[in-house]
Write a protein that holds these residues in place. Sequence first.
Motif, PDB file in Angstrom:
ATOM      1  N   MET A 136       0.982  -1.067  -0.008  1.00 24.19           N
ATOM      2  CA  MET A 136       0.049   0.109   0.173  1.00 24.19           C
ATOM      3  C   MET A 136       0.915   1.303  -0.107  1.00 24.19           C
ATOM      4  O   MET A 136       1.931   1.289   0.612  1.00 24.19           O
ATOM      5  N   LYS A 137       0.461   2.245  -0.637  1.00 26.84           N
ATOM      6  CA  LYS A 137       0.817   3.702  -0.789  1.00 26.84           C
ATOM      7  C   LYS A 137      -0.130   4.579   0.075  1.00 26.84           C
ATOM      8  O   LYS A 137      -1.352   4.711  -0.396  1.00 26.84           O
ATOM      9  N   THR A 138       0.571   5.441   0.778  1.00 29.75           N
ATOM     10  CA  THR A 138      -0.179   6.331   1.574  1.00 29.75           C
ATOM     11  C   THR A 138       0.536   7.733   1.819  1.00 29.75           C
ATOM     12  O   THR A 138       1.747   7.664   1.945  1.00 29.75           O
TER      13      THR A 138
ATOM     14  N   GLU B 274      -4.380  10.204   1.723  1.00 33.89           N
ATOM     15  CA  GLU B 274      -4.630   9.198   0.534  1.00 33.89           C
ATOM     16  C   GLU B 274      -4.026   7.733   0.516  1.00 33.89           C
ATOM     17  O   GLU B 274      -3.236   7.711   1.358  1.00 33.89           O
ATOM     18  N   LEU B 275      -4.813   6.880   0.117  1.00 33.82           N
ATOM     19  CA  LEU B 275      -4.573   5.494   0.101  1.00 33.82           C
ATOM     20  C   LEU B 275      -4.556   4.778  -1.346  1.00 33.82           C
ATOM     21  O   LEU B 275      -5.574   4.820  -2.023  1.00 33.82           O
ATOM     22  N   GLU B 276      -3.601   4.108  -1.910  1.00 30.44           N
ATOM     23  CA  GLU B 276      -3.394   3.184  -2.978  1.00 30.44           C
ATOM     24  C   GLU B 276      -3.180   2.020  -2.515  1.00 30.44           C
ATOM     25  O   GLU B 276      -2.003   1.592  -2.018  1.00 30.44           O
ATOM     26  N   ILE B 277      -3.955   1.008  -3.005  1.00 26.08           N
ATOM     27  CA  ILE B 277      -3.702  -0.375  -2.641  1.00 26.08           C
ATOM     28  C   ILE B 277      -3.144  -1.007  -3.860  1.00 26.08           C
ATOM     29  O   ILE B 277      -3.851  -1.291  -4.537  1.00 26.08           O
ATOM     30  N   GLU B 278      -1.936  -1.488  -3.652  1.00 23.32           N
ATOM     31  CA  GLU B 278      -1.206  -1.860  -4.993  1.00 23.32           C
ATOM     32  C   GLU B 278      -1.315  -3.387  -5.411  1.00 23.32           C
ATOM     33  O   GLU B 278      -1.485  -3.742  -6.110  1.00 23.32           O
ATOM     34  N   ARG B 279      -1.484  -4.093  -4.154  1.00 28.38           N
ATOM     35  CA  ARG B 279      -1.525  -5.494  -4.011  1.00 28.38           C
ATOM     36  C   ARG B 279      -2.462  -5.855  -2.760  1.00 28.38           C
ATOM     37  O   ARG B 279      -2.063  -5.631  -1.764  1.00 28.38           O
ATOM     38  N   VAL B 280      -3.313  -7.027  -2.850  1.00 28.68           N
ATOM     39  CA  VAL B 280      -3.875  -7.856  -1.754  1.00 28.68           C
ATOM     40  C   VAL B 280      -3.350  -8.978  -1.490  1.00 28.68           C
ATOM     41  O   VAL B 280      -3.621  -9.784  -2.419  1.00 28.68           O
ATOM     42  N   ASP B 281      -2.762  -9.100  -0.367  1.00 29.29           N
ATOM     43  CA  ASP B 281      -2.216 -10.590  -0.082  1.00 29.29           C
ATOM     44  C   ASP B 281      -3.137 -11.400   0.522  1.00 29.29           C
ATOM     45  O   ASP B 281      -3.506 -12.632   0.338  1.00 29.29           O
TER      46      ASP B 281
ATOM     47  N   TYR C  24       1.494  -3.796   4.350  1.00 33.83           N
ATOM     48  CA  TYR C  24       0.900  -3.023   5.575  1.00 33.83           C
ATOM     49  C   TYR C  24      -0.277  -3.849   5.730  1.00 33.83           C
ATOM     50  O   TYR C  24      -0.980  -4.825   5.009  1.00 33.83           O
ATOM     51  N   ARG C  25      -1.123  -3.647   7.050  1.00 30.21           N
ATOM     52  CA  ARG C  25      -2.311  -4.116   7.210  1.00 30.21           C
ATOM     53  C   ARG C  25      -3.582  -2.782   7.425  1.00 30.21           C
ATOM     54  O   ARG C  25      -2.884  -2.048   8.130  1.00 30.21           O
TER      55      ARG C  25
END
Length: 573
Positions: A205-207, A272-279, A237-238
Motif C-alpha cells: 500500500m502507498k499513502t 490518500e491510500l493506494e492499494i497496489e496488491r492484496v495479499d 501493511y495491514r
Amino acid sequence: MIPDTADVVICGAGPVGLLIALGLAQQGIDTVIIEKRERRAQEALGRACTLYPRTLELLEQLDVADEMNQVAFTGRTYAVYRDGKRQIRQTWQSVLPYMDSSFHNYIMNLRQHKSESIFASRYLADHGRAVHYEWELKGYDIDTSLADGHNVTVSVSNEAAGSRNIRCKYLVGADGGKSLVRELAGVTMGGTETTYKWVRMDGRMKTNMPEPNVMFASLETKTHGNVLWLRLDNDAYRIGFALTPRLQEKYPDGPTQDQAVAEAVECLKPFELEIERVDWWTCYSVKQKVAQTMHKDDYILLAGDAAHTHSSAFAQGMNTGVHDATNLIWKLAGTLKGWYKPGVLATYDTERRGVALKLISIDQRAAAAVSGDVPAEYGALGLSVEEAMTSIFERNLAFTVGLGISYEASVLNREPLAATLLAGTRSPDALLYAPGPAVPVRLHDITHRQSRGRWTVLVFAGHTCCTRDGLVTLRRQLEAGEGAGDGVDTQRWSQAYQLATVMVGSTWSPWDAFDGPSIGRLYFDKDGVAHARYGVYPDSGAIVVVRPDGIFAFAAPLHELEKIWQYFDAIFA
C-alpha cells in the motif's frame, strides 16, 4: 507416513499446534501433528501478526524468537490521528515505558504464515518431524484398560492414502474456532455472538499519511470505527476497519474484495491510500466465547482458538495461543515422563481458562469501542468512545502486553515465605555474569532457555560475607537430601529441576565465597539488581523456585530447605 503410535497427537497446524509439537519434541516427547488442509491452503487462512513482550519471552523458551526477529517488523512507536491531525494519547505513552521491564521492550509484527513456516521448519530440521497435511480427523475412542498407556485411538484419513488409526496417550485440539476435537469431545462454548463485523486487509500500500512505518497507527473515525494501520514484514501493511451499521446496511451480504478495498481507501481519509496488491483479506463477525473446559476426559486437551474466540481489538489471538502452548508443553511433557502428580496437568485448564475468561471480559468492552460504540458502563459516565477506549486499554495494559498475566494460588503457586514477589506472576529478568567473561547473561536465559521443561531453583546468596554459613549448610543438606521427611527420596526429583546460585558482587572462585563449590552453576549479580527485583534482602538470601514457563512459584529462607521439599512433594510423583 502416519505412524501407528505416538505419545501425543496434535490436530491443527496453525501456530499453536506447531508450537506444542515443537516444544514437546524438544523434550523428547513423540508427537504427530495432522492438518486437514493442504499446506498452501492452511497458510492462506488467519493472519495473526502482532506479538507482545511476554509472548516473545515465551517464544525464547522454544528457541524461535531470534529467527522471527530476523524477518519481522519490530517497533516502539505509534501514531493516533483524528480528522487528519496527530493526537497524543496517554494510553501508549503509558505502555511503552511499561514494556521496559522486559528486554523485549518492543512489539513485533510478523504475519502468521511466516511464523508457521519458522515453527514447522524448526520441527523438521531439529527433530526430523514434518506436519502431515491433508490428513483429517474422523474420530477418537478412549480405552483406559490398555496396559501400555496408549489409551486414545485417533482415526484419521487422507484422500489418497486412505484411513489410519494412531494410538496415543493424549490428543490435543489446536484446530481453530470450529474445532472438531472440541465437537467430538462434547465441549460446548459459552459466550456471545455480537453484531460487530470487521474487515482486515494485508498487502502492498502507498499513502501520504505521515510516518506510515510506525509500529502501528489508529485513526478515530465516525464512519469506520477505530481504523487500524500496521506496518508488517516485507513490503506489506495491514489496514482494518469496522463495518458500522451503515456499512452493514450497504453490504448486507458482506463486501466483495473490490468493495472492501474501496472502503479501505475511504476510511483512511483525509489521507490518500493506494492499494497496489492484496495479499489477504477477511470480513468476520466478532464472537466472544470460551470452552467450558480445556481438559476433557483426562486425555483430551484444547488450546488456542479451539478453546477461546474473541475479536482482534487488542491483538490477543496469537499471544493468548502462545501462552496456552507454553503452559501446556511443560505440564504435558513432565506428566508423560512420570514427573508429576495428576493435579499438575489439571492446572492447565484452571490457569489458562481463567485467563481466557478475563480476556473475554476485556474484549467485550474493547470490541464495542473499536466498532464505534460506547460500552454501557462508560456511557453512564458520559465518556466519548475515544475516552472509553483509552480507559479500557490503560486499565488492562499489563494484561494486554502479557507482562502482567498472573495465575491464582494453587498447588503450583504457593504464598512465598521469602522474597516479595506474588506467586503466579512472571519472574523478573536481569543481567548477570558468569565467572570469567565480561559478557552479561540474562537471568531468563537460565530460567527459560536452559530449563527445557525443568524447574529452576535459584539460590540467591546475597552478600556471602553474611550468608556463607547458611550456604554451606544448605549445600550439605542438598547433597544429603536432608529435611525432606521420612520416606521422601529427593533424588528421584533431581532430573526435574536445575540449580543455580546468584550472589551479589563477584568472587575469584566459588571456594573463596562458599568454602566449597557453588550450588549449581554460579552467576554474579554485580549491582544487586536481580536480588532487588525478586525482593530478596542481600544480607539474608533466599531459595526461589521458578516454574518451567518462567512463572515465580515459591520461595523460602536459606535455612528452610524443608519448605522447598514440602512444596515439591505436592507436585512431583
